[in-house]
Design a protein around this motif. Structure first.
Motif, short mmCIF file in Angstrom:
data_model
loop_
_atom_site.label_atom_id
_atom_site.label_comp_id
_atom_site.label_asym_id
_atom_site.label_seq_id
_atom_site.Cartn_x
_atom_site.Cartn_y
_atom_site.Cartn_z
N VAL A 13 0.86 -1.19 0.00
CA VAL A 13 0.00 0.00 0.00
C VAL A 13 0.89 1.24 0.00
N GLN A 14 0.80 2.04 -1.05
CA GLN A 14 1.59 3.27 -1.11
C GLN A 14 0.97 4.33 -0.22
N LEU A 15 1.73 4.82 0.74
CA LEU A 15 1.21 5.81 1.68
C LEU A 15 1.14 7.19 1.02
N ALA A 16 0.12 7.93 1.40
CA ALA A 16 -0.12 9.24 0.79
C ALA A 16 0.74 10.30 1.46
N HIS A 171 -8.96 -1.81 0.13
CA HIS A 171 -8.93 -0.58 -0.68
C HIS A 171 -9.85 0.48 -0.07
N ARG A 172 -11.06 0.08 0.29
CA ARG A 172 -12.00 1.03 0.92
C ARG A 172 -11.43 1.56 2.23
N LEU A 173 -10.83 0.65 2.99
CA LEU A 173 -10.35 1.04 4.31
C LEU A 173 -9.24 2.07 4.22
N VAL A 174 -8.23 1.83 3.39
CA VAL A 174 -7.10 2.76 3.33
C VAL A 174 -7.51 4.10 2.75
N GLY A 182 -5.20 5.20 -3.24
CA GLY A 182 -5.89 4.02 -3.74
C GLY A 182 -6.14 3.99 -5.23
N ASP A 183 -5.33 4.68 -6.02
CA ASP A 183 -5.49 4.66 -7.48
C ASP A 183 -4.72 3.46 -8.03
N LEU A 184 -5.45 2.43 -8.45
CA LEU A 184 -4.80 1.20 -8.90
C LEU A 184 -4.00 1.43 -10.17
N GLU A 185 -4.46 2.35 -11.03
CA GLU A 185 -3.74 2.61 -12.27
C GLU A 185 -2.36 3.23 -12.00
N LYS A 186 -2.21 3.84 -10.84
CA LYS A 186 -0.91 4.42 -10.47
C LYS A 186 -0.10 3.49 -9.57
#
Length: 476
Positions: A13-16, A171-174, A182-186
């Motif tokens: 999970v990539q952190l924002a 995905h919803r949780l994060v 949560g952008d899967l394309e990125k």
């Protein structure tokens, strides 16, 4: 089945965070290759890492939300392997002292709530990205050093379907927590799946195969289903499943052997001498717990139990935090008894108008939608007229009550007034009246339709049907 699958997922999970995990370098998607680096990212001699506190805050927030045990003192380690996208020759990660352990993620699947156990959540940095061509491979280190957490389930998932549902729930949780965009394309969430088969009814685990490069929820399900079938064919044929890492090709729908699966010792973990221990005190944990929003799984349960929504509507309206916020605000402006019609209008009307745009772009506020639904539910206007009013609200920005008053759309619910409108219609259609009275009951709809047309759709539909039936029967 003869064989029973056992599945565990490792999700990166990539952190924002605005900057990378151990260097003050910006994080941005789509920048020209190798422009987001510095000596620390490149692993140049003399460069020292400095940990990003925002990454720790995000990881603690996720740990608290998953009810994990959070270490008061954890350490970073060096995970050694040699690959072109890893300039230091090691990845800074956590090994035997991870930040979070033994949590869980609640997952809704087939209308039931499941609790998926987590083994650990640990902090680490990302590697770079390799792009392979026919004649060469290119390395882009823009992603190298980006802050991640790896969320690792226990080997408890029994099917590809539940693994798919878990990925959606995580995905919803994060996103709800604000720890990941949560952008899967990125590539903000990337999954590796560990799959093994064992004899049905036994406890011993089979040989585990790791599937890498799974970059969508749909591919998670497809890759696991494919691997279950592959291993079952081998075992049914009397063969042995090899412990290996396989690469998933989502386009072809196939996996191929990538390498033999590494053992932990192969990575030569050692504590990172350049980074001090991470310390999380009680005040930090208390603040993180106090700041938690309602979690998506809990909100879905509340929408079903308190608002009495159909599961599919509740599931959709908790897929994004802003959607659930919109419904809650609309209910607060009306009453809980209006929750179901409000949800239905959001799902069937408002989202259709938005056509994929976020709910935050809605031209109708929650309070304005509540005003419309209350007007429909209290009989001021019919549901059909409600759609006309809604269209005018979208176009003008005016409130429902103002449009109803301005355009004279108040529903006619006085029986005498409805009868006065219906009698001339029956008189003008004597042949149809005779046909109805001779047994052609389906003509009732014709008369009601004529009455609605004559009133501009303002007559209460139920009352219209009652009055017309009474007149045709000679009871009025």
């Amino acid at each position: 089945m003869t064989w029973e699958p056992v599945i565990g997922l490792e999700v990166h999970v990539q952190l924002a965070t605005a900057t990378k995990a151990f260097a003050p370098v910006a994080v941005a998607f789509g920048a020209p290759p190798n422009t987001l680096t510095d000596p620390t990212v490149l692993g140049l001699p003399g460069a020292l890492p400095s940990f990003n506190a925002a990454a720790l805050a995000a990881a603690v927030r996720l740990g608290v939300a998953t009810d994990s045990t959070i270490r008061a003192r954890s350490r970073f380690a060096r995970k050694h392997y040699f690959y072109p996208d890893l300039p230091k020759g090691y990845q800074i990660s956590q090994h035997d002292e991870p930040l979070c352990e033994h949590g869980h993620v609640d997952v809704w699947h087939d209308g039931a709530r499941h609790r998926v156990a987590l083994a650990r959540i640990h902090l680490e940095e990302d590697a770079g990205k390799l792009t392979h061509g026919s004649a060469s491979s290119r390395v882009d280190l823009n992603r190298a050093g980006v802050a991640l957490v790896e969320v690792v389930t226990a080997p408890v998932l029994p099917s590809a379907e539940l693994a798919f549902a878990y990925m959606k729930a995580l995905h919803r949780l994060v996103r709800a927590l604000g720890v990941c965009e949560g952008d899967l394309e990125k590539g903000h969430l990337r999954c590796d799946a560990n799959v093994s088969l064992r004899r049905a009814g036994t406890d011993a685990l089979g040989t585990r195969v790791e599937l890498k490069n799974i970059n969508s929820f749909r591919f998670v399900r497809a890759a696991i289903e494919h691997e279950i079938a592959r291993q079952a064919r081998i075992l049914d044929g009397g063969g042995q499943v090899e412990r290996e890492t396989r690469l998933w090709d989502g386009t072809a729908g196939l996996s191929q052997s990538m390498r033999g699966k590494e053992e932990v010792a192969d990575y030569r973990y050692l504590p990172d001498p350049d980074l001090p221990p991470l310390v999380v005190d009680d005040a930090t944990l208390a603040a993180a717990r106090a700041a938690l929003p309602e979690l998506p799984a809990d909100r879905l349960a509340r929408f079903v139990d308190a608002y009495h929504l159909a599961f599919d509507d509740a599931d959709l309206l908790t897929s994004e935090s802003a959607l659930g916020d919109f419904l809650d605000a609309a209910v607060a402006a009306a009453t809980p008894a209006h929750a179901r019609p409000l949800a239905a209008w959001i799902v069937n009307e408002l989202l259709r108008v938005l056509a994929g745009a976020p709910i935050t772009a809605s031209p109708v506020t929650p309070a304005a939608l509540a005003e419309l639904i209350v007007a429909i539910e209290d009989g001021t206007i019919s549901g059909k007229l409600g759609k006309d009013v809604f269209a005018k609200m979208i176009a003008s920005g005016d409130g429902a009550r103002a449009i109803i008053a301005r355009d004279g759309l108040t529903q006619i619910s006085d029986p005498a007034a409805v009868r006065a409108l219906a009698e001339p219609i029956l008189a003008a259609n004597a042949r149809q009246v005779a046909a109805y009275r001779s047994g052609k009951d389906n003509l009732l709809g014709f008369f009601v339709g004529q009455l609605m047309k004559a009133s501009g759709g303002r007559v209460n539909p139920q009352l219209a049907t009652e009055i017309v039936k009474a007149l045709l029967a000679g009871d009025a």
